[in-house]
Design an enzyme around this catalytic site. Structure first.
Site, PDB file in Angstrom:
ATOM      1  N   HIS A 434       0.832  -1.205   0.000  1.00 44.12           N
ATOM      2  CA  HIS A 434       0.000   0.000   0.000  1.00 44.12           C
ATOM      3  C   HIS A 434       0.866   1.256   0.000  1.00 44.12           C
ATOM      4  O   HIS A 434       0.593   2.220  -0.702  1.00 44.12           O
ATOM      5  CB  HIS A 434      -0.898   0.021   1.247  1.00 44.12           C
ATOM      6  CG  HIS A 434      -2.019  -0.965   1.162  1.00 44.12           C
ATOM      7  ND1 HIS A 434      -2.773  -1.330   2.239  1.00 44.12           N
ATOM      8  CD2 HIS A 434      -2.514  -1.651   0.113  1.00 44.12           C
ATOM      9  CE1 HIS A 434      -3.693  -2.200   1.867  1.00 44.12           C
ATOM     10  NE2 HIS A 434      -3.549  -2.429   0.579  1.00 44.12           N
ATOM     11  N   GLU A 673      -4.086 -13.018 -18.868  1.00 42.47           N
ATOM     12  CA  GLU A 673      -3.341 -12.949 -17.602  1.00 42.47           C
ATOM     13  C   GLU A 673      -2.811 -14.309 -17.189  1.00 42.47           C
ATOM     14  O   GLU A 673      -2.039 -14.418 -16.246  1.00 42.47           O
ATOM     15  CB  GLU A 673      -4.258 -12.450 -16.483  1.00 42.47           C
ATOM     16  CG  GLU A 673      -4.985 -11.178 -16.820  1.00 42.47           C
ATOM     17  CD  GLU A 673      -5.849 -10.699 -15.677  1.00 42.47           C
ATOM     18  OE1 GLU A 673      -5.358  -9.929 -14.865  1.00 42.47           O
ATOM     19  OE2 GLU A 673      -7.026 -11.108 -15.614  1.00 42.47           O
ATOM     20  N   ARG A 707       2.453 -11.843  -6.653  1.00 46.42           N
ATOM     21  CA  ARG A 707       2.717 -10.431  -6.885  1.00 46.42           C
ATOM     22  C   ARG A 707       2.862  -9.608  -5.617  1.00 46.42           C
ATOM     23  O   ARG A 707       3.522  -8.575  -5.620  1.00 46.42           O
ATOM     24  CB  ARG A 707       1.644  -9.831  -7.811  1.00 46.42           C
ATOM     25  CG  ARG A 707       0.246  -9.944  -7.297  1.00 46.42           C
ATOM     26  CD  ARG A 707      -0.777  -9.744  -8.396  1.00 46.42           C
ATOM     27  NE  ARG A 707      -1.176  -8.362  -8.551  1.00 46.42           N
ATOM     28  CZ  ARG A 707      -2.119  -7.941  -9.384  1.00 46.42           C
ATOM     29  NH1 ARG A 707      -2.756  -8.801 -10.151  1.00 46.42           N
ATOM     30  NH2 ARG A 707      -2.444  -6.681  -9.453  1.00 46.42           N
ATOM     31  N   CYS A 743      -2.268  -3.678 -20.106  1.00 49.31           N
ATOM     32  CA  CYS A 743      -2.799  -2.790 -19.065  1.00 49.31           C
ATOM     33  C   CYS A 743      -2.211  -3.095 -17.693  1.00 49.31           C
ATOM     34  O   CYS A 743      -2.686  -2.569 -16.698  1.00 49.31           O
ATOM     35  CB  CYS A 743      -4.323  -2.845 -19.032  1.00 49.31           C
ATOM     36  SG  CYS A 743      -4.971  -4.475 -18.617  1.00 49.31           S
TER      37      CYS A 743
HETATM   38  C1  PEP Z   1      -3.077  -7.283 -14.410  1.00 48.02           C
HETATM   39  O1  PEP Z   1      -3.183  -8.385 -13.850  1.00 48.02           O
HETATM   40  O2  PEP Z   1      -2.073  -6.922 -15.057  1.00 48.02           O
HETATM   41  C2  PEP Z   1      -4.166  -6.309 -14.322  1.00 48.02           C
HETATM   42  C3  PEP Z   1      -4.117  -5.174 -14.984  1.00 48.02           C
HETATM   43  O3  PEP Z   1      -5.190  -6.624 -13.489  1.00 48.02           O
HETATM   44  P1  PEP Z   1      -5.139  -6.384 -11.891  1.00 48.02           P
HETATM   45  O4  PEP Z   1      -3.865  -5.648 -11.577  1.00 48.02           O
HETATM   46  O5  PEP Z   1      -6.353  -5.603 -11.572  1.00 48.02           O
HETATM   47  O6  PEP Z   1      -5.165  -7.788 -11.378  1.00 48.02           O
HETATM   48 MG    MG Z   2      -5.131  -9.049 -13.104  1.00 51.59          MG
END
Ligand code: PEP
Ligand code: MG
Length: 785
Positions: A434, A673, A707, A743
């Site tokens: 965060h 993804e 992540r 994205c």
């Molecule tokens: C991604 O996984 O790259 C994405 C844009 O979606 P989020 O970050 O919302 O999981």
């Molecule tokens: Mg995602």
């Protein structure tokens, strides 16, 4: 990348040599194959097999050529036979290199990992003995030519601080860095021993310098970006190993930009509760209400920095009030009652087994402290130079200092004042925390995970920090400092130019137009996107409408919010992603069973398909808004074609339910993804109007590195060639039939943008504030055809 093949009589020997070489290139990809021994299963057999060598060569070949290193005797004969077995086309790309196996392999891997061509890799391998020769006496047959003494570029002398001198690993890092400066010629000499000049791009030659701790190393650079190259190489000669980011856990880029300034520390003024008795339940309750109102106002002011985080804080405040109230009723004064209530709730969270839930304890403490300070009128934690005079400490130097802290709470991160803080250096943390998200929103450069030693850096010590590269230097010598300053002024110029051209299209040097969109988390983001010149909303994370509430939003509520987003974007296309929830982003009314691995669980489209009623309402809302504005509908976490087909059938049902036919401008696409979806992109193309690669998730799934896991921050890099290969695969499959967007966070990385465009990506979507910079980056790219 050039591939390497190790041919040895002994499989354990080959394995060990490869492991040693990989140690020198930690974190960077390698293509090394082994052909050794006579039996895959039996590690004890000795010998070489021509067929196994041809297979290894084929596996190592990615098109840039292969260098084969052999031990001796029949290994050489088998390698020659293997060459004859290969197709002409492959054979032409293979070099059998007579270099010594271990030293040659090490030099070759460093060169190959840095992108050197086949012949250069082979030449580096051949020079692999140079280090030993310089120490033990030169071998006449392989004496290296000395470089000329005259020079007309920049130079600097710095002192080696690595405890073991410029040994193999720091030298390998230095060589890789020097190689990254294409048009610059960088050379080194050991001024203490009076050595000759060697090219900084050759590991074998740098090893001959025998540069030990305390030795002065002279560096000279000329050509394109000479100053930058000089600074980077100097930094790597000087830096101690702890501050080298080697791909293992260590300093990690968390927010782009460069900052130089004096070290400042976050001063935590302890909260001392006054010992007043209660004035009675009513007055104490009133005090608490006032403090809560003040805190809510403060949170409301910073909420837009990251609504999801701060809305959760507001809800926590509501949760705490009943407990505090009842303690006040029992006769405690408001501060004591509030402190007890927050401590108890934080302890409850602390005792949970789920790490996500446990992490909420920090949020409870953060908002709890905020209210407590408001109750007793204590100042918020302040940034200070830690001058001995305490509260009279002067403010940080003009332009701001580099803030050093163990970690930051979200509220503190959101309140960082860019006029006082130039950059942030955190001992702990991860780029996805965060705090890091909020620091990025404030536009402050940051490096996280720098280790506890940074907390001992005396206040006022000059710190140079590069939040793009994930590097920092403490009290850097002049050439290193000059390099950081040069990067800072380059970035400042880029930002100014970016801002002034924000609303213009992003067109590459060779005339390719790239749509640069914004990722949107609420209506405020949509306004920011328009203000920053976004060409579209490439991703609307509709979760914000579904989380932190007891029931799902109805169709009308969704239509109203999507409409406000579309209005804020003033006619630009809006890509509405359907709910991307799961036990990683829980919504209470779509319960999912407890999962051991939420990221591999029922999330994204999988969850929506399990709750067709909620899904149907969202699809209907999207259809309705698509009649009024240009809308694209996007499904998250698609893994199989069947899922996409089922989602499209539900969309058809929503269109039928709406009863006014399919909105003509509605486009339907999916996020890529999941590696399986990337590899099978061609199968999805018939069912999609566009593909948008979510590199955040694609990276974690490709590298098996969650992540949000700070310990894996540097492993989970979207720049990894495996991710690049998957993006390339998606673009190849899409061809001219459907456009490909990216994205994920990678779309805002200036190192990635040229590669993404080269692969065929024609739309990028990034945080609203980054749109101008990304457009400017695109304008500097030439797309190879
Ligand atoms: C991604 O996984 O790259 C994405 C844009 O979606 P989020 O970050 O919302 O999981
Ligand atoms: Mg995602």
């Amino acid at each position: 990348m050039v591939g390497l093949v190790v041919v040895s009589h002994s499989r354990p020997l080959a394995r060990a040599a490869v492991a040693l070489a990989a140690e020198m290139t930690k974190g960077r990809p390698l293509a090394v194959e082994i052909a050794a021994g006579l039996d895959d299963l039996d590690e004890q057999t000795y010998g070489t097999d021509a067929l196994a060598i041809t297979e290894a060569i084929t596996a190592a070949d990615s098109g840039d050529g292969v260098v084969v290193l052999m031990d001796l005797g029949s290994a050489v004969l088998s390698a020659e036979t293997a060459l004859e077995l290969l197709d002409d086309e492959v054979r032409e790309k293979v070099v059998l290199c007579p270099a010594p196996l271990v030293e040659g392999l090490i030099a070759a891997t460093v060169a190959a990992a840095s992108g050197a061509g086949r012949d250069e890799v082979a030449a580096e391998a051949m020079a692999g003995l140079a280090g030993k020769e310089s120490q033990l006496g030169p071998a006449p047959s392989s004496a290296s030519p000395s470089l000329p003494q005259e020079h007309d570029g920049l130079s600097a002398t710095v002192t080696v601080s690595h405890p073991h001198g410029l040994h193999a690993r720091p030298a390998a890092r230095l060589v890789a860095e020097a190689r990254s400066f294409d048009g610059a010629l960088v050379q080194l000499r050991n001024a203490t021993t009076g050595s000759g000049w060697v090219p900084a791009t050759s590991l074998s030659r740098v090893a001959t310098l025998g540069a030990l701790q305390g030795h002065d190393v002279e560096i000279r650079a000329s050509g394109v970006r000479a100053r930058e190259a000089l600074g980077r190489v100097a930094a790597l000669v000087v830096a101690d190993e702890a501050s080298l980011s080697t791909g293992a856990v260590g300093p990690t880029a968390a927010s782009p930009g460069v900052a130089v300034g004096p070290a400042v520390h976050l001063r935590e003024t302890p909260i001392n509760l006054p010992d007043h008795p209660s004035l009675g339940p009513e007055p104490e309750r009133q005090r608490l209400t006032q403090a809560l109102d003040e805190t809510r106002r403060a949170i409301a002011q910073i909420r837009s920095a990251e609504p999801g985080i701060f809305d959760a804080h507001l809800l926590l405040l509501d949760d705490l009030v009943p407990a505090a109230d009842s303690l006040i009723a029992q006769g405690l004064p408001a501060p004591r009652a509030w402190q007890t209530a927050t401590t108890d709730l934080a302890a409850d969270f602390d005792s949970l087994t789920d790490p996500y839930q446990r992490a909420r304890a920090a949020d409870v403490r953060a908002v709890g402290d905020q209210v407590l300070r408001a109750l007793i009128g204590a100042p918020a934690p302040a940034v200070t130079t830690d001058a001995p005079t305490g509260d009279d400490a002067p403010p940080a130097a003009a332009g701001g200092g580099v803030l050093i802290a163990a970690d930051l709470t979200p509220a503190r991160a959101a309140l960082l004042d860019p006029s006082r803080v130039a950059g942030v250096l955190l001992a702990a943390g991860s780029p996805t925390s965060h705090a890091a998200i909020l620091i990025r929103t404030r536009g402050l450069p940051a490096v996280v995970g720098a280790g506890p030693d940074v907390l001992d850096i005396p206040a006022g010590t000059e710190i140079a920090l590069d939040g793009t590269a994930g590097e920092f230097a403490v009290a850097p010598p002049p050439p290193v400092l000059a390099s950081f300053r040069e990067r800072a002024s380059h970035e400042a110029a880029l930002r100014t130019a970016a801002r002034s051209h924000a609303s213009e299209p992003a067109v590459t040097v060779d005339g390719v137009t790239v749509a640069v969109g914004a990722n949107i988390g609420d209506v405020g983001d949509a306004r920011a996107a328009a203000a920053n010149g976004a060409d579209l909303a490439g991703l609307v994370r509709t979760e914000f409408l579904f989380q932190d509430r007891a029931t799902a939003p109805g169709v009308d509520e969704q239509v109203a919010v999507y409409r406000r987003i579309a209005e804020a974007l003033g006619g630009r296309r809006v890509t509405l992603r359907t709910l991307d929830a799961g036990s990683d982003k829980p919504v209470p009314y779509l319960p999912a069973p407890a999962e051991a691995n939420p990221f591999l669980g029922v999330r994204g489209l999988r969850l929506s398909l399990l709750h067709p009623d909620v899904f149907a309402d969202q699809l209907l809302a999207v259809v309705r808004v698509a009649r009024e504005a240009p809308v694209s509908l996007m499904f998250p976490m698609v893994t199989t074609v069947d899922e996409l087909r089922r989602a499209r059938l539900l969309l058809d049902e929503a269109v039928a339910r709406d009863g006014a036919g399919r909105p003509p401008d509605l486009r339907v696409g999916m996020m890529v993804e999941v590696p399986a979806a990337a590899l099978r992109a061609a199968d999805f193309v018939p069912y999609a109007d566009f593909l948008s690669v979510g590199t955040n998730d694609l990276t974690q799934y490709t590298l098996a590195a969650e992540r949000g896991n700070a310990a894996l921050a540097s492993l989970a890099s979207g720049l990894d060639p495996a991710v690049e290969r998957l993006v390339g695969e998606v673009c190849r499959a899409a061809g001219d039939r459907v456009p490909v967007a990216v994205c994920g966070e990678l779309a805002a990385d200036e190192r990635a943008v040229p590669r993404l465009l080269a692969a065929g990506v024609r739309q990028l979507s990034v945080a609203p504030a980054l749109v101008p910079l990304v457009k400017q980056t695109v304008r500097c790219v030439e797309v190879p055809r």
